[in-house]
Write a protein that holds these residues in place. Structure first.
Motif, PDB file in Angstrom:
ATOM      1  N   MET A 205       0.825  -1.211   0.000  1.00 19.99           N
ATOM      2  CA  MET A 205       0.000   0.000   0.000  1.00 19.99           C
ATOM      3  C   MET A 205       0.858   1.260   0.000  1.00 19.99           C
ATOM      4  SD  MET A 205      -3.413  -0.597   2.198  1.00 19.99           S
ATOM      5  CE  MET A 205      -4.411  -2.058   2.126  1.00 19.99           C
ATOM      6  N   ASP A 206       1.965   1.193   0.730  1.00 15.95           N
ATOM      7  CA  ASP A 206       2.892   2.328   0.704  1.00 15.95           C
ATOM      8  C   ASP A 206       3.376   2.599  -0.722  1.00 15.95           C
ATOM      9  OD1 ASP A 206       2.777   2.900   3.383  1.00 15.95           O
ATOM     10  OD2 ASP A 206       4.473   1.601   3.927  1.00 15.95           O
ATOM     11  N   TRP A 207       3.695   1.499  -1.393  1.00 16.57           N
ATOM     12  CA  TRP A 207       4.157   1.615  -2.785  1.00 16.57           C
ATOM     13  C   TRP A 207       3.049   2.229  -3.652  1.00 16.57           C
ATOM     14  CZ3 TRP A 207       2.671  -0.329  -7.571  1.00 16.57           C
ATOM     15  CH2 TRP A 207       3.626  -0.277  -8.594  1.00 16.57           C
ATOM     16  N   MET A 208       1.817   1.786  -3.393  1.00 11.33           N
ATOM     17  CA  MET A 208       0.689   2.248  -4.194  1.00 11.33           C
ATOM     18  C   MET A 208       0.425   3.744  -4.014  1.00 11.33           C
ATOM     19  SD  MET A 208      -2.085  -0.809  -4.020  1.00 11.33           S
ATOM     20  CE  MET A 208      -2.146  -2.078  -5.276  1.00 11.33           C
ATOM     21  N   ILE A 209       0.702   4.237  -2.825  1.00 14.05           N
ATOM     22  CA  ILE A 209       0.511   5.668  -2.594  1.00 14.05           C
ATOM     23  C   ILE A 209       1.382   6.456  -3.560  1.00 14.05           C
ATOM     24  CG2 ILE A 209       1.005   7.549  -0.936  1.00 14.05           C
ATOM     25  CD1 ILE A 209      -0.203   5.829   1.232  1.00 14.05           C
ATOM     26  N   GLY A 210       2.592   5.948  -3.775  1.00 13.14           N
ATOM     27  CA  GLY A 210       3.484   6.590  -4.740  1.00 13.14           C
ATOM     28  C   GLY A 210       2.996   6.486  -6.181  1.00 13.14           C
ATOM     29  N   HIS A 211       2.034   5.596  -6.430  1.00 20.69           N
ATOM     30  CA  HIS A 211       1.509   5.421  -7.790  1.00 20.69           C
ATOM     31  C   HIS A 211       0.006   5.690  -7.837  1.00 20.69           C
ATOM     32  CE1 HIS A 211       5.217   3.551  -9.457  1.00 20.69           C
ATOM     33  NE2 HIS A 211       5.411   3.235  -8.178  1.00 20.69           N
ATOM     34  N   ALA A 212      -0.473   6.505  -6.921  1.00 22.54           N
ATOM     35  CA  ALA A 212      -1.910   6.757  -6.822  1.00 22.54           C
ATOM     36  C   ALA A 212      -2.483   7.253  -8.136  1.00 22.54           C
ATOM     37  CB  ALA A 212      -2.181   7.781  -5.721  1.00 22.54           C
ATOM     38  N   GLY A 213      -3.660   6.693  -8.480  1.00 18.31           N
ATOM     39  CA  GLY A 213      -4.339   7.134  -9.692  1.00 18.31           C
ATOM     40  C   GLY A 213      -3.797   6.537 -10.981  1.00 18.31           C
ATOM     41  N   GLU A 214      -2.697   5.796 -10.909  1.00 17.32           N
ATOM     42  CA  GLU A 214      -2.117   5.256 -12.141  1.00 17.32           C
ATOM     43  C   GLU A 214      -2.822   3.981 -12.600  1.00 17.32           C
ATOM     44  OE1 GLU A 214       2.136   4.820 -11.924  1.00 17.32           O
ATOM     45  OE2 GLU A 214       2.385   6.855 -11.159  1.00 17.32           O
ATOM     46  N   ILE A 215      -2.739   3.709 -13.905  1.00 17.10           N
ATOM     47  CA  ILE A 215      -3.281   2.462 -14.443  1.00 17.10           C
ATOM     48  C   ILE A 215      -2.106   1.559 -14.807  1.00 17.10           C
ATOM     49  CG2 ILE A 215      -4.654   1.445 -16.305  1.00 17.10           C
ATOM     50  CD1 ILE A 215      -6.140   4.151 -16.439  1.00 17.10           C
ATOM     51  N   LEU A 216      -2.002   0.443 -14.123  1.00 11.59           N
ATOM     52  CA  LEU A 216      -0.827  -0.427 -14.287  1.00 11.59           C
ATOM     53  C   LEU A 216      -1.266  -1.875 -14.480  1.00 11.59           C
ATOM     54  CD1 LEU A 216       1.110   0.970 -11.200  1.00 11.59           C
ATOM     55  CD2 LEU A 216       1.552   1.571 -13.588  1.00 11.59           C
ATOM     56  N   SER A 217      -0.434  -2.660 -15.151  1.00 10.16           N
ATOM     57  CA  SER A 217      -0.775  -4.077 -15.250  1.00 10.16           C
ATOM     58  C   SER A 217      -0.390  -4.762 -13.947  1.00 10.16           C
ATOM     59  CB  SER A 217      -0.050  -4.728 -16.429  1.00 10.16           C
ATOM     60  OG  SER A 217       1.300  -4.952 -16.121  1.00 10.16           O
ATOM     61  N   ALA A 218      -1.186  -5.783 -13.597  1.00 12.87           N
ATOM     62  CA  ALA A 218      -0.929  -6.507 -12.348  1.00 12.87           C
ATOM     63  C   ALA A 218       0.471  -7.106 -12.383  1.00 12.87           C
ATOM     64  CB  ALA A 218      -1.976  -7.600 -12.171  1.00 12.87           C
ATOM     65  N   LYS A 219       0.877  -7.534 -13.563  1.00 12.26           N
ATOM     66  CA  LYS A 219       2.193  -8.142 -13.726  1.00 12.26           C
ATOM     67  C   LYS A 219       3.281  -7.147 -13.317  1.00 12.26           C
ATOM     68  CE  LYS A 219       4.746 -10.423 -17.403  1.00 12.26           C
ATOM     69  NZ  LYS A 219       5.093  -9.733 -18.636  1.00 12.26           N
ATOM     70  N   TYR A 220       3.109  -5.913 -13.769  1.00 11.72           N
ATOM     71  CA  TYR A 220       4.092  -4.882 -13.467  1.00 11.72           C
ATOM     72  C   TYR A 220       4.169  -4.625 -11.965  1.00 11.72           C
ATOM     73  CZ  TYR A 220       6.249  -0.272 -13.176  1.00 11.72           C
ATOM     74  OH  TYR A 220       7.058   0.777 -12.837  1.00 11.72           O
ATOM     75  N   VAL A 221       2.994  -4.576 -11.339  1.00  9.51           N
ATOM     76  CA  VAL A 221       2.968  -4.312  -9.899  1.00  9.51           C
ATOM     77  C   VAL A 221       3.684  -5.422  -9.141  1.00  9.51           C
ATOM     78  CG1 VAL A 221       1.477  -4.014  -7.875  1.00  9.51           C
ATOM     79  CG2 VAL A 221       0.838  -2.963 -10.067  1.00  9.51           C
ATOM     80  N   LEU A 222       3.394  -6.662  -9.540  1.00 13.41           N
ATOM     81  CA  LEU A 222       4.028  -7.799  -8.868  1.00 13.41           C
ATOM     82  C   LEU A 222       5.536  -7.781  -9.059  1.00 13.41           C
ATOM     83  CD1 LEU A 222       1.459 -10.608  -9.748  1.00 13.41           C
ATOM     84  CD2 LEU A 222       1.842  -9.578  -7.513  1.00 13.41           C
TER      85      LEU A 222
END
Ligand SMILES: Nc1ncnc2c1ncn2[C@@H]1O[C@H](COP(=O)(O)OP(=O)(O)OP(=O)(O)O)[C@@H](O)[C@H]1O
Ligand SMILES: [Zn+2]
Ligand SMILES: [Zn+2]
Length: 801
Positions: A205-222
């Motif tokens: 979630m901390d990481w996600m805060i840095g990417h708030a609002g972005e559209i990303l592939s699940a693969k990329y996030v993993l």
């Protein structure tokens, strides 16, 4: 109005179109090349309209009606219909088989057809306006009014609408899981509610805060965070991101290998060849371009095509198997960009259909593809090129058994354009035709950079054995490898053929483990520790005891690529090896990836089978080692010497193509064989002359024509009986100019529990052979087929094994 329809019923004894009545309301829509659904017996079949006529010779009352129209614009051109008519006699197939060979598989079955609106402003008819009210696309099936269909046909021709086939892929459409990350405040709120034990979730979630609002592939996030999918799912469930599945565009994977995008200044030899080609660029002439490896044949193709495109015409380039030559792909793409379509067996049905449509719509001007790309639906061809024209993959070994070269020549006559057959080692047939003046011979004797061809050393492996070297590397080759490793140059190690090379053998009684269904040894696969049959797919575990004598001394024998890889790592510790064979290239895009890594210098040694022999052009390769030259030499096939010579010459040609000189080692147990000696000296013509003498003496092509008839049956008695019958039957009908040889058991006498027999017809001239064989087929289909016999006839077999 009557339509002649070729229906999809291959088991029928006779090959002819059937007459169907065209219902009045369909009269405006039907035309040759359109697919239809028709009643046949008590079935409904797919068929192609080949002709429209006013009357039938048959009693009109008895004729059935066309039931449904599947296309409003033809999928087959007039040219294709003519070609199919010629093919059926030329290769002895049914017309329907020829027609199907010309179309992508998406059009072979009945897939759903959709009419898509492209330009609403030009919809003038009120009926059509009503149809598309609130909709952009409708299933073709829903349009039942023939009047409306004929309006749509007109629209389609004018580009106002378009008919698409929706291909339901077995592997389903390529989709990817996409995440839309929530806003910072939303995620912070979730964070505050998180239990302190959920450390990983907090991290994410901390990481996600840095990417708030972005559209990303699940693969990329993993990949970026390194968390487990379960953690991601938990966080999504809490509401930190919204997921959706999105379709990814189907794009045939072409890796950019960093090729020249502008034409080279041609060499003197290239200029001469270009001149000769340009003089006859509007003629249906067939050229044989015989150029040594690295002479720049590809540059000739590229410049020829440039000219063809500038005249508003189109080009077909065939390569033996495109998935094996990504470099070719990349070269064409970097020169012609989006004007290129690619077609090869590695594409899915959907991708193939996409590429086919690009061609049909005229969006591309060049197709680079494997054998079946010869049928690309271009309508204004300016040149047809067959690279590596000697390759046997240009011959289809299944119905329809056509040779792409023959189709190319037929099409070149239709369009009055040249055919270029290119090779460093032309087939005997083509070189013989060129020598007689049937084809025009163009020669390039030097490499484009004027560097010499590599020095080739032949190593007698019998001597190695005598000197106590049991390794698969001779002393000389091993030394040469070490030198290259020190100098940081690259090495290609070539293992001739995988198939028979790795099998399990009992050291006590000599038994090899055989397939229970086929008359062939099972191949050992080290990675999965299983034995596999390459003919029927049978798999079993490696036995611990010999099935014959129970001895425990049973071990795998031979030199598969995996075994070579192990030996390499023992002999040359630290060397970085890339292996390219059937096992490592199963995955899509794997060929490209391996070649790219090798090109980028991520490995010292590229180790592989046939698939690395051709087309590679890397500057840093200075050594080629052929571990076993003999495998192809020992084939019981009249082309064995020719194939060996071609392969050795091709693979040698990978060395020293740029500034650094190249060296080649060929290891063999028969160093004196002329195929090996001539390959050593890079001497094509002396090889050609010697091989021609042998062919003449043993009465083989190109001096004689061959037709191979093969039979198979579960019952050994039956198969030999019918094979015998056929030989008798043929001897009675053919002139004494022809020899009917056999019947004999095939080299692999049993496949999938069916026994195999064959006979061979050798002839120079046999008028009426086609008709005689057609009669034989009719007899087979009406009577013999019922007994469980299969028979195939090949008028130009690439091998007689
Ligand atoms: N006129 C030219 N000037 C400079 N370099 C050239 C020229 N023509 C070709 N080359 C280069 O020479 C090398 C060999 O050319 P190419 O790959 O076309 O040979 P080829 O005849 O197709 O060889 P092969 O039969 O071995 O595949 C390539 O790297 C190519 O870019
Ligand atoms: Zn044994
Ligand atoms: Zn088998």
């Amino acid at each position: 109005m009557i339509a002649e329809v070729i229906v999809d019923i291959a088991a029928y004894p006779i090959d002819k179109p059937f007459d169907y009545v065209v219902p009045k309301e369909m009269e405006d829509i039907v035309e040759p090349g359109v697919r239809v659904k028709v009643p046949f017996g008590n079935r409904k079949l797919l068929g192609f309209i080949t002709e429209i006529k006013d009357e039938s010779d048959l009693n009109i009352v008895k004729l059935k009606q066309i039931e449904e129209i599947l296309d409003i614009t033809p999928v087959l051109t007039k040219e294709m219909l003519e070609m199919a008519d010629w093919m059926k006699n030329h290769v002895l197939c049914f017309e329907i088989d020829a027609l199907f060979a010309m179309l992508p598989s998406a059009l072979k079955a009945k897939y759903e057809r959709v009419i898509r609106l492209k330009d609403r402003s030009r919809l003038v008819d009120s009926e059509a306006q009503a149809l598309f009210e609130k909709r952009e696309a409708i299933p073709l099936h829903d349009v039942t009014s023939m009047k409306l269909l004929s309006i749509l046909k007109k629209y389609s021709e004018e580009g106002i609408i378009e008919v698409e086939t929706i291909v339901k892929q077995k592997t389903s459409v390529k989709k990817e899981r996409i995440l839309t990350i929530q806003s910072e405040t939303e995620i912070s709120k979730l964070l505050s509610l998180l239990s302190p034990q959920a450390k990983k979730q907090k991290e994410l979630m901390d990481w996600m805060i840095g990417h708030a609002g972005e559209i990303l592939s699940a693969k990329y996030v993993l990949e970026s965070t390194g968390v487990q999918p379960a953690v991601l799912n938990a966080v999504i469930e809490k509401g930190a991101a919204i997921t959706s599945m999105e379709e990814v565009y189907r794009d045939p994977n072409i890796v950019d290998l960093g090729d020249h995008s502008v034409p080279f200044q041609v060499t003197e030899e290239q200029a001469k060849v270009m001149d000769a080609l340009m003089k006859e660029k509007d003629q249906p002439a067939t050229f044989l371009l015989h150029g040594v490896t690295g002479s720049g044949k590809t540059e000739i193709y590229l410049q020829m095509i440039q000219d063809v495109i500038s005249r508003g015409k189109e080009a077909i380039v065939l390569v033996p198997e495109i998935s094996l030559t990504p470099q070719m792909n990349s070269r064409f793409k970097s020169r012609f960009g989006d004007l290129v379509a690619v077609m090869h067996s590695g594409l899915s049905a959907g991708e193939k259909y996409d590429e086919w449509r690009k061609i049909q719509r005229g969006e591309v001007k060049v197709v680079v593809g494997a054998r079946s790309a010869i049928f690309a639906p271009f309508t204004n061809l300016g040149v047809i090129i067959l690279d590596e024209e000697h390759e046997s993959t240009y011959k289809q070994d299944d119905t329809p058994r056509y040779h792409a070269r023959d189709i190319a020549i037929w099409r070149s006559q239709y369009y009055s354009c040249p055919v270029i057959l290119g090779s460093a080692t032309p087939s005997l047939e083509s070189y013989a035709r060129a020598s007689k003046g049937v084809y025009r011979l163009l020669t390039m004797k030097e490499r484009a950079n004027h560097h010499p061809l590599p020095a080739v050393h032949v190593v007698d492996m019998r001597d190695e054995l005598k000197n106590g070297n049991r390794s698969m590397f001779s002393v000389d080759l091993a030394d040469a490898v070490r030198k290259r490793l020190e100098r940081k140059e690259q090495i290609v190690l070539f293992l001739n053929k995988r198939g028979y090379s790795s099998f399990v053998l009992c050291r006590d009684c000599g038994t090899t483990v055989q397939c229970p269904n086929c008359d062939i040894s099972l191949t050992y696969h080290r990675a999965s520790e299983v034995l596999r049959c390459h003919y029927c797919g049978h798999e079993e575990h490696v036995p611990t005891n010999c099935p014959e004598c129970s001895s425990e001394h049973i071990r795998f024998f031979g030199t598969g690529t995996q075994k070579v890889e192990e030996e390499v790592s023992k002999l040359f510790p630290g060397a970085r090896v890339l292996r390219m064979d059937v096992d490592t290239t199963r995955q899509k895009g794997a060929h490209e990836a391996i070649l790219k890594d090798f090109g980028d210098g991520k490995a010292d040694i590229l180790l592989g089978t046939q698939m690395i022999a051709k087309g590679l052009d890397f500057p840093n390769i200075t050594l080629v080692g052929v571990l076993t030259a003999d495998t192809t030499l020992n084939l019981s096939d009249f082309r064995a010497a020719e194939k060996t010579f071609q392969l050795l010459t091709q693979v040698s040609g990978r060395a020293g193509r740029h500034d650094k000189p190249g060296e080649v080692f060929i290891q063999t147990y028969s160093p004196e064989h002329y195929a090996i000696q001539h390959a050593k000296n890079h001497s094509y013509e002396p090889f050609y002359r010697q091989e021609m003498m042998a062919r003449k003496q043993y009465e083989y092509p190109p001096f004689y024509y061959l037709t191979l008839i093969q039979f198979s049956h579960e019952d050994l008695m039956k198969v030999s009986e019918y094979a015998g019958k056929t030989v008798e039957w043929l001897r009675q009908r053919l002139s004494d100019q022809s020899a009917v040889i056999g019947p004999t058991a095939a080299a692999i006498s049993r496949v999938n529990n069916r026994y195999r027999y064959q006979c061979l017809i050798k002839y120079k001239k046999e008028i009426g052979l086609t008709e005689t064989l057609q009669q034989l087929i009719k007899m087979y289909r009406t009577e013999w087929l019922k007994t469980g016999l299969y028979m195939t006839i090949d008028m130009d077999p690439s091998t007689i094994m």
